[in-house]
Design an enzyme around this catalytic site. Structure first.
Site, PDB file in Angstrom:
ATOM      1  N   HIS A  35     -57.309 -80.989  24.101  1.00 47.44           N
ATOM      2  CA  HIS A  35     -57.479 -81.947  25.193  1.00 47.44           C
ATOM      3  C   HIS A  35     -58.636 -81.502  26.092  1.00 47.44           C
ATOM      4  O   HIS A  35     -58.537 -80.521  26.819  1.00 47.44           O
ATOM      5  CB  HIS A  35     -56.166 -82.016  25.992  1.00 47.44           C
ATOM      6  CG  HIS A  35     -56.121 -83.112  27.010  1.00 47.44           C
ATOM      7  ND1 HIS A  35     -54.979 -83.391  27.740  1.00 47.44           N
ATOM      8  CD2 HIS A  35     -57.062 -84.001  27.425  1.00 47.44           C
ATOM      9  CE1 HIS A  35     -55.224 -84.407  28.565  1.00 47.44           C
ATOM     10  NE2 HIS A  35     -56.479 -84.781  28.392  1.00 47.44           N
ATOM     11  N   ASP A  43     -52.481 -78.851  24.273  1.00 44.85           N
ATOM     12  CA  ASP A  43     -51.129 -79.273  24.641  1.00 44.85           C
ATOM     13  C   ASP A  43     -50.189 -78.983  23.476  1.00 44.85           C
ATOM     14  O   ASP A  43     -50.317 -79.553  22.387  1.00 44.85           O
ATOM     15  CB  ASP A  43     -51.112 -80.761  24.983  1.00 44.85           C
ATOM     16  CG  ASP A  43     -51.900 -81.063  26.250  1.00 44.85           C
ATOM     17  OD1 ASP A  43     -51.683 -80.366  27.245  1.00 44.85           O
ATOM     18  OD2 ASP A  43     -52.745 -81.982  26.220  1.00 44.85           O
ATOM     19  N   LYS A 253     -48.317 -50.610  36.629  1.00 48.62           N
ATOM     20  CA  LYS A 253     -49.391 -49.728  37.096  1.00 48.62           C
ATOM     21  C   LYS A 253     -50.357 -49.471  35.945  1.00 48.62           C
ATOM     22  O   LYS A 253     -49.963 -49.019  34.870  1.00 48.62           O
ATOM     23  CB  LYS A 253     -48.827 -48.411  37.613  1.00 48.62           C
ATOM     24  CG  LYS A 253     -49.853 -47.576  38.368  1.00 48.62           C
ATOM     25  CD  LYS A 253     -49.220 -46.338  38.970  1.00 48.62           C
ATOM     26  CE  LYS A 253     -50.210 -45.605  39.868  1.00 48.62           C
ATOM     27  NZ  LYS A 253     -51.461 -45.265  39.186  1.00 48.62           N
ATOM     28  N   ASP A 673     -34.659 -45.465   5.009  1.00 49.04           N
ATOM     29  CA  ASP A 673     -36.031 -45.492   5.524  1.00 49.04           C
ATOM     30  C   ASP A 673     -36.628 -46.854   5.197  1.00 49.04           C
ATOM     31  O   ASP A 673     -36.752 -47.224   4.026  1.00 49.04           O
ATOM     32  CB  ASP A 673     -36.835 -44.366   4.862  1.00 49.04           C
ATOM     33  CG  ASP A 673     -38.278 -44.316   5.331  1.00 49.04           C
ATOM     34  OD1 ASP A 673     -38.648 -45.093   6.236  1.00 49.04           O
ATOM     35  OD2 ASP A 673     -39.048 -43.502   4.788  1.00 49.04           O
ATOM     36  N   GLY A 709     -42.144 -42.830  13.717  1.00 47.83           N
ATOM     37  CA  GLY A 709     -43.387 -42.180  14.111  1.00 47.83           C
ATOM     38  C   GLY A 709     -44.511 -42.499  13.136  1.00 47.83           C
ATOM     39  O   GLY A 709     -45.631 -42.041  13.310  1.00 47.83           O
ATOM     40  N   GLY A 710     -44.192 -43.297  12.114  1.00 49.73           N
ATOM     41  CA  GLY A 710     -45.185 -43.715  11.129  1.00 49.73           C
ATOM     42  C   GLY A 710     -45.355 -45.215  11.153  1.00 49.73           C
ATOM     43  O   GLY A 710     -45.878 -45.780  12.103  1.00 49.73           O
ATOM     44  N   ARG A 782     -49.876 -37.035  12.536  1.00 55.39           N
ATOM     45  CA  ARG A 782     -50.677 -38.254  12.446  1.00 55.39           C
ATOM     46  C   ARG A 782     -51.445 -38.437  13.750  1.00 55.39           C
ATOM     47  O   ARG A 782     -51.052 -37.894  14.783  1.00 55.39           O
ATOM     48  CB  ARG A 782     -49.782 -39.470  12.193  1.00 55.39           C
ATOM     49  CG  ARG A 782     -48.919 -39.313  10.944  1.00 55.39           C
ATOM     50  CD  ARG A 782     -48.075 -40.527  10.673  1.00 55.39           C
ATOM     51  NE  ARG A 782     -47.251 -40.323   9.491  1.00 55.39           N
ATOM     52  CZ  ARG A 782     -46.784 -41.299   8.726  1.00 55.39           C
ATOM     53  NH1 ARG A 782     -47.068 -42.551   9.025  1.00 55.39           N
ATOM     54  NH2 ARG A 782     -46.034 -41.030   7.673  1.00 55.39           N
TER      55      ARG A 782
END
Length: 841
Positions: A35, A43, A253, A673, A709-710, A782
Site C-alpha cells: 500500500h 497491510d 540496557k 541428543d 552449547g553446540g 567452540r
C-alpha cells in the site's frame, strides 16, 4: 473491531474499495497488500470470524527470525477486500495505490481466539511468497491510539539470514496480476516523486531523489528553536532494585557506546557523551541510514552496539570489530529524539518523544533500530533480562522531559556488577613477552586513587598484545597510589599513568576491597578517568547466593588464552567453574570421564582423552574399567580440586558416563541428543525436545532439558540404576525409531548425514556403554566459549538458542535465577521401561 469502523472511514461513492460485509465464519485465507499511501507499507490481513483482521506493517514482513516488524492493529476489513487492487483517490482515507503482494491460507497453532485475546498469535502461512511459522505479539499499552503488535518470522526452512536477499525487493510484484505498484500511479500523484521505494534507494543507478519534505512535528511540548551543536546527555543513576509503578517504562540496557546522532541538511555527525566526533569510526552504513531519514534536521540519542550470537549486544564484540576495522555489524539503537525539524523536544514527555522517534524510524534501514520499551513491573522486566543474561535495564519516567546530567528520572539496574575502572598498571604475560597477563584496576574516592585488584581474563590474544603496546608507552617509575600496596598487590606489576578506562564485569568485592571473578570487557575511550568512582551495588549484582568454591589448586600460566575470540583464559575458566561447581558436581563427580583437551586453545589441535596422561594432575582419580583389564586407567574426579586439576591440564570439555563408579554397568541417567541437520529451524528442535519429554513421560520417566552449547538440545532423564546398558540402549533406540517412523519428514534416527538435511537426528547412541555426552555446565571448545546450560521447560523458547549461554554471561544468569531448574533431578529417578514404546497413531 466490527466493519462499522471500516465503513465510517470510507466514501464508497468515490473510492473503488469494496463495501463488503461480514462473511461466513470458518475460513482461513490471508492476504498481504502493498500500500503506497502517505508512506509505503504492507497491510497484513488474517481471516477470522468472517472478517479480515488487519495490521499495517510499516517495513513489511521480514524472513529473518528475530527481526521484529512493527504491526499497527487497524480496523477489520471485509473478506472482499482481500482481492482488491487499485488506486484510492487523493482526499480519501488511505489514499494511494494498493496491490495484492501475497495471498494464501494460514493455520493457527493452538486456539486462535485465546491467542488473539492474549496477544500472542502463532501460526503458519502457505502463500505464494511467504511460508512457515510466524508470530504476532501485542506490545504493552503505552497510551497509543492503536494497538502496536510485532510481526516476527519463526525459525524454520523458510527463514533467511540477514545476508540473504530481502523478499520485499526480490519479489516486489503483485501476486494477483504481476504488476508493479508504480504501474497504478496517476500523473497527479506527487507522493510518488518525493518518496522513493526502499529498492530504489538501494539501486546504484537510481535517479537522485528530490529534497525531502520535513516531517510534521506534532509532539506535545515541542518548542521552536534553532538547532544546537550538542546536547549534554541525560544519564541514569544506579539503583539496587528496579522501580515499580505505572509512571515508569523500562528499556533493555544496551552494551555499546553512547552516541548522539546529529542530522543537519544531509550532514550526519556521531558525537560521544562528551561531544567528541566519532562519525568515521563506525563505517558508512549507519551514516547512510541516518541520511536517508525523512528529516531536514534531527538529534537522536542512542548507542552504537554489536549483537552477539545470543541476541544481546556485546561490548567485547564492539571492541573487537573496531580493532579489526570491521564495520558490517554496527547498529545504532535509538532510544530518544531530542530535536526535529526546527522543534526542541527536550521539554516534551518521554513517551511523546519515543512515539515521534518510532514514526521517524518506521522505514529505516537495518543499521538503525528503534529501542522498544516495556511497561510491566520493573522487577519482572529485570528478572527476565537477567535470565537471558542481558546486562540489565534502564527505567525512565514516562512523562518526564529530557534533563541533561545524572538524575533520578532515569535509573539503571544491572544483572551483574559491571562498571568502569582506571588502569593503573599491568603484569606482563607469562606466555608472551609482547602481551599483558593481567591489569591492575583502580577508582577515585575523595580525590584519591584506590586499588581494586587485578583482572586476568576477558582478553583475546590480539587485545592482550594491543594493550601491552599501549600501556608499555605509559609506564611510570612509581606507584600512582597514594598509599602503600602489599607485596602481593605489587608482585610483577608495571605501573602506568592512570589515564585509561576499562569496563569490567565482576561478581562482587572481596573482604580487602578487591574485585572478585572479574573479566575485562573493553576500553572506554568515551569516559575520562577523573570521573571513575566505585558504583553502588545493585540487587541483581549483589553477592552470590552461595559462596563460590575455594580454589586450592595453583594454575601455571593462568593468562594462557583458551578461547581467543571470547577472551577466556585458563584463570577465567577456573573462575567460571568455581561459580557453577555446586550445581555441576552431581553430574561429574564419581563417574568415568572423557575429556576434550586443548593445551593451546580452541584454534589449535584438540584431542579426546579417555585415559591418564603423563603429567596429569594428582587431584584427579585414576580408576580401572572392569571390562578393560589390559587398558590404561580411566579418569574420574571427586571434588572441586579435581576439576581445577583438569583445567590446569587444558580440559575444555567434560563428558561423563551415564553411570557411576559404584556400578559401571547400570546407568542412572539417559540422554537424547537432538542434533538438527542443515536447514532445520530452532523452533523445530524445541518441538522435538517437547515430544521427547512426552515420550519419556509415557515411559514413566521425567525429562530435563539443557542447551548443548553446540547446535541442539539435550533431554536427560534420571533412572534407577537397575537395567544394564544393552537394555537401556535398546529402549532409547526404540524411542528414537518411533519418532522417526511417526514423523519421517521431521526426524531421523540414523547418523547418516545424507538423510539428515532439514531433519533432526534423534541420537540415542549416547546411551551405550562407554558413550558420553557433554556435562551440564561444561564449556564447549567452540567459538564464543559456550556452555551446556540446564533450563526449565518454561524457559525453553525462541529467545534462548543452543549456544546462548557462555562463560562470560552464565554466571549472571545463575546469580539471578531463584531456583536451580534441575534441583529435583535425582528425586525424579524411576526404573526404565525396556519394552518398545508404542507408536503414535
Amino acid at each position: 473491531m466490527a466493519l462499522e469502523t471500516y465503513h465510517q472511514k470510507r466514501n464508497f461513492g468515490v473510492s473503488p474499495e469494496p463495501r463488503g460485509r461480514a462473511g461466513k465464519k470458518g475460513g482461513n485465507s490471508f492476504v498481504i497488500q502493498k500500500h503506497a499511501a502517505r508512506r509505503l507499507h504492507y497491510d497484513f490481513r488474517l481471516e477470522m470470524d468472517g472478517v479480515l483482521k488487519s495490521w499495517a506493517v510499516a517495513k513489511g514482513p521480514s524472513l529473518v527470525p528475530g527481526d521484529k516488524r512493527l504491526a499497527v492493529h487497524v480496523e477489520d476489513h471485509p473478506l472482499d477486500y482481500g482481492d482488491f487492487e487499485g488506486n484510492i483517490p487523493e482526499g480519501n482515507y488511505g489514499a494511494g495505490n494498493v496491490i495484492v503482494w501475497d495471498r494464501g491460507t494460514w493455520q493457527p497453532i493452538g486456539d486462535m481466539h485465546k491467542a488473539y485475546k492474549k496477544g500472542h498469535m502463532e501460526f503458519t502461512l502457505e502463500g505464494e511468497k511467504l511460508g512457515g511459522r510466524w508470530h504476532l505479539v501485542r506490545m504493552a499499552d503505552h497510551g497509543e491510539k492503536r494497538e502496536n503488535w510485532l510481526l516476527i518470522k519463526g525459525e524454520d526452512e523458510f527463514a533467511r539470514s540477514e545476508d540473504d536477499p530481502d523478499i520485499l525487493e526480490e519479489m516486489p510484484l503483485s501476486a494477483k496480476t504481476g504488476r508493479d505498484i508504480s504501474a497504478l500511479k496517476n500523473s497527479d500523484e506527487p507522493e510518488w516523486q518525493s518518496r522513493p521505494t526502499a529498492s530504489s534507494k538501494r539501486t546504484a543507478k537510481s535517479p537522485k531523489p528530490v529534497a525531502k519534505a520535513k516531517t510534521e512535528t506534532n509532539v506535545k511540548g515541542a518548542k521552536p528553536a534553532p538547532m544546537p551543536d550538542f546536547i549534554e546527555p541525560q544519564l541514569a543513576t544506579l539503583v539496587k532494585t528496579a522501580p515499580t509503578g505505572k509512571r515508569w517504562l523500562h528499556e533493555i540496557k544496551l552494551d555499546g557506546y553512547r552516541l548522539q546522532a546529529r542530522i543537519d541538511k544531509g550532514k550526519v555527525r556521531l558525537l560521544t557523551r562528551t561531544g567528541l566526533d566519532w562519525t568515521d569510526r563506525f563505517g558508512a552504513d549507519i551514516v547512510a541510514a541516518l541520511k536517508a531519514l525523512p528529516v531536514e534536521a534531527a538529534i537522536l540519542d542512542g548507542e552504537v552496539a554489536v549483537e552477539g550470537g545470543s541476541g544481546a549486544t556485546d561490548f567485547s564484540l564492539l571492541q573487537q570489530d573496531l580493532s579489526e576495522d570491521r564495520d558490517d555489524r554496527f547498529t545504532f539503537y535509538a532510544f530518544d529524539l531530542l530535536y526535529l525539524d526546527g522543534q526542541d523536544l527536550t521539554r516534551s514527555p518521554l513517551l511523546s518523544r519515543k512515539e515521534a522517534l518510532s514514526n521517524l524510524l518506521a522505514d529505516a534501514g537495518k543499521a538503525l533500530h528503534y529501542s522498544e520499551h516495556f511497561t510491566d513491573e520493573g522487577g519482572l522486566v529485570l528478572k527476565h533480562a537477567c535470565r537471558l543474561s542481558l546486562e540489565g535495564i534502564v527505567s525512565k519516567v514516562a512523562t518526564a522531559p529530557y534533563v541533561p546530567g545524572r538524575g533520578r528520572d532515569w535509573v539503571k539496574s544491572k544483572c551483574s556488577a559491571r562498571q568502569e575502572f582506571i588502569i593503573a598498571g599491568y603484569a606482563p604475560s607469562s606466555v608472551s613477552n609482547k602481551a599483558i597477563g593481567s591489569l591492575v584496576m583502580a577508582y577515585f574516592e575523595d580525590g584519591e586513587l584506590q586499588h581494586a585488584g587485578r583482572v586476568g581474563t576477558g582478553y583475546s590474544a590480539a587485545t592482550a598484545i594491543a594493550l601491552f603496546r599501549i600501556l608499555h608507552a605509559m609506564r611510570i617509575d612509581k606507584s600512582p597510589f597514594p598509599h602503600k600496596l602489599t607485596s602481593e598487590e605489587r608482585r610483577d606489576v608495571v605501573f602506568v599513568k592512570p589515564e585509561l578506562v576499562a569496563e569490567v564485569e565482576f561478581r562482587g568485592w572481596t573482604a580487602d576491597a578487591h574485585l572478585r571473578h572479574a573479566a575485562f570487557r573493553g576500553l572506554r575511550e568515551d569516559k575520562p578517568a577523573e570521573e571513575i568512582v566505585r558504583e553502588g551495588q545493585t540487587s541483581a549484582s549483589a553477592e552470590p547466593k552461595a559462596e563460590p568454591s575455594v580454589r586450592n589448586v595453583k594454575l601455571t600460566h593462568p593468562d594462557r588464552v583458551y578461547w581467543p575470540d571470547a577472551g577466556v583464559t585458563k584463570e577465567g575458566l577456573a573462575d567460571y567453574y568455581s561459580q557453577v561447581w555446586r550445581l555441576m558436581a552431581p553430574f561429574v563427580v564419581h563417574r568415568p570421564l572423557s575429556l576434550l583437551r586443548g593445551p593451546d586453545g580452541i584454534t589449535k589441535p584438540l584431542f579426546f582423552q579417555k585415559h591418564a596422561w603423563r603429567g596429569m594432575t594428582k587431584n584427579a582419580r585414576l580408576v580401572k574399567d572392569p571390562q578393560e583389564k589390559d587398558q590404561d586407567l580411566s579418569i574420574a574426579i571427586e571434588d572441586f580440586d579435581g576439576l581445577l586439576g583438569l583445567v590446569q591440564g587444558a580440559t575444555l570439555e567434560i563428558h561423563p558416563w551415564g553411570s557411576t563408579l559404584n556400578d559401571w554397568e547400570k546407568p542412572d541417567m539417559v540422554i537424547m541428543d537432538l542434533d538438527p541437520g542443515e536447514g532445520t529451524g530452532w523452533e523445530a528442535v524445541i518441538d522435538a525436545a517437547r515430544e521427547v519429554r512426552e515420550r519419556f513421560q509415557a515411559m514413566g520417566l521425567t525429562g530435563f532439558v539443557k542447551t548443548s552449547g553446540g547446535k541442539g538440545l539435550h533431554v536427560v532423564a534420571p533412572v534407577k540404576p537397575k537395567a544394564e546398558w544393552p537394555e537401556v540402549k535398546a529402549a532409547m533406540k526404540a524411542l528414537a525409531d518411533a519418532m522417526a517412523v511417526d514423523s519421517p519428514d521431521r526426524y531421523v534416527s540414523t547418523v547418516t548425514k545424507s538423510k539428515r538435511r532439514g531433519k533432526i537426528l534423534i541420537d540415542y547412541l549416547r546411551n551405550g556403554r562407554g558413550a558420553t555426552a557433554v556435562a551440564p555446565y561444561s564449556t564447549r571448545a567452540r567459538p564464543g566459549a559456550p556452555v551446556s546450560m540446564p533450563l526449565s521447560w518454561e524457559e525453553l523458547g525462541p529467545g534462548i538458542g543452543p549456544a546462548h549461554f557462555n562463560v562470560n554471561n552464565a554466571a549472571a544468569r545463575l546469580a539471578q535465577i531463584t531456583s536451580d531448574p534441575w534441583a529435583d533431578f535425582r528425586k525424579a529417578e524411576a526404573p526404565i521401561e525396556t519394552a518398545k514404546p508404542k507408536r503414535r497413531r
